[in-house]
Write an enzyme that holds these catalytic residues in place. Structure first.
Site, PDB file in Angstrom:
ATOM      1  N   ASP A   1       1.272   5.492   0.127  1.00 27.20           N
ATOM      2  CA  ASP A   1       0.602   6.623   0.759  1.00 27.20           C
ATOM      3  C   ASP A   1       0.146   7.642  -0.276  1.00 27.20           C
ATOM      4  OD1 ASP A   1       1.069   5.593   3.318  1.00 27.20           O
ATOM      5  OD2 ASP A   1       3.054   6.543   3.410  1.00 27.20           O
TER       6      ASP A   1
ATOM      7  N   ARG B   1       0.837  -1.192   0.000  1.00 26.96           N
ATOM      8  CA  ARG B   1       0.000   0.000   0.000  1.00 26.96           C
ATOM      9  C   ARG B   1       0.876   1.247   0.000  1.00 26.96           C
ATOM     10  NH1 ARG B   1      -3.654  -2.073   5.096  1.00 26.96           N
ATOM     11  NH2 ARG B   1      -4.606  -3.894   4.061  1.00 26.96           N
TER      12      ARG B   1
ATOM     13  N   ARG C   1      10.588   7.117   3.326  1.00 30.13           N
ATOM     14  CA  ARG C   1      10.548   8.577   3.434  1.00 30.13           C
ATOM     15  C   ARG C   1      11.282   9.061   4.684  1.00 30.13           C
ATOM     16  NH1 ARG C   1       4.401   9.972   3.029  1.00 30.13           N
ATOM     17  NH2 ARG C   1       5.209  12.070   3.487  1.00 30.13           N
TER      18      ARG C   1
ATOM     19  N   TYR D   1      12.222   0.574  -4.059  1.00 28.63           N
ATOM     20  CA  TYR D   1      11.705   1.932  -4.221  1.00 28.63           C
ATOM     21  C   TYR D   1      12.809   2.822  -4.773  1.00 28.63           C
ATOM     22  CZ  TYR D   1       7.461   1.063  -1.407  1.00 28.63           C
ATOM     23  OH  TYR D   1       6.263   0.593  -0.936  1.00 28.63           O
TER      24      TYR D   1
END
Length: 298
Positions: free
Chosen positions: A80, A78, A225, A138
């Site tokens: 954000d 999932r 992040r 990522y």
């Protein structure tokens, strides 16, 4: 088993993922998709009770129209609000018999321009987009310039401060390996364990663009992040590289830096066992041609 027994595949999935012995009900198939999307247009991937626009909502609406039945899907991870993907993997179960191109071209015709199915493949019942995944990668893209960019502003993170890439690399290297990442998880993270294993963390600069690529067996909520936020502080001279090791030892999110903005973050690849024979695509985003692991290794 007739279609009348399962008028909605969403109900089927919630109640009994597969039958005893690992098989789907007669006539039902499992389909995997690779999905690309611009997260700036959505309130995250997962559907929400409030009905706000999400990637899952858009996909399920388009898939249900092509399948002519209600579709409920499962994703690899999932993302954000504001986070993008070039290689998100999802799966769904359906009684509809469609060629792969219908799940690509047909579904794309029903999707907004900000979401696109890249490939579709029928997979065995044992495949699960989330639980079959062995690793995820990522990329975080920073535009390091004095003036703000006008192009792709919602797909990059603008950093005005001049960044010291060498120091950021020193900090990133300390994150590689198996660690307790409590200092890098969001306070609302629901993962049972904060331990994750990062297999590589690469940094690469191309003009004003800096790309950070990280691959791990799994990630905690906001983990990428938060790591980028710490590395940005180091690159800007606000902290020394050894701060990373100190944070790993402290295991306290309150002692770490700010959470980096979502706009520069992309889910670019998800790894699965080879026997599933899933198609392989360039991870992107499109202005980077390197495969995962193709940047200079730290």
């Amino acid at each position: 088993m007739s279609k009348d027994h399962f008028p909605k595949t969403g109900e089927y999935y919630r109640n009994c993922e597969v039958l005893e012995g690992g098989a789907l009900p007669e006539g039902m198939v499992r389909v995997a998709l690779a999905v690309e999307y611009n997260g700036a247009c959505f309130h995250g991937f997962q559907s929400q009770p409030s009905g706000v626009a999400t990637v899952q909502q858009a996909l399920e609406k388009a898939l249900s129209k092509i399948a002519n039945e209600e579709i409920t899907l499962v994703c690899a991870g999932r993302t954000d609000a504001g986070v993008h993907a070039t290689g998100q993997i999802v799966h769904f179960d359906t009684l509809a018999q469609r060629p792969d191109k219908a799940w690509v071209l047909g579904v794309n015709a029903e999707l907004p321009d900000t979401v696109s199915v890249r490939w579709a493949k029928q997979v065995p019942a044992q495949f699960h987009a989330r639980f079959s995944a062995t690793a995820r990668a990522y990329r975080y893209v920073i535009c390091n310039s004095y003036a703000r960019p006008a192009l792709q502003f919602d797909q990059l993170t603008w950093e005005r401060r001049e960044l010291d890439i060498a120091k950021m690399e020193q900090g990133a290297k300390q994150l590689i390996g198996r660690h307790d990442f409590s200092s890098f998880r969001a306070s609302q993270c629901q993962a049972k364990s904060p331990v994750r294993e990062i297999t590589h963390f690469d940094l690469h600069q191309r003009g004003e663009l800096i790309v950070l690529e990280v691959k791990a067996n799994a990630f905690l909520h906001h983990m990428v992040r938060n790591m980028v936020g710490v590395l940005l502080a180091i690159g800007a001279g606000e902290a020394e590289p050894q701060w990373v090791s100190e944070l790993l030892a402290i295991k306290d999110r309150r002692q770490a830096g700010v959470t980096a903005k979502p706009h520069g973050l992309y889910l670019v690849a998800v790894d699965y066992p080879e026997h599933f024979e899933l198609p392989q695509l360039a991870p992107g985003p499109h202005f980077f041609a390197e495969p995962v692991g193709g940047f200079s290794r730290i």
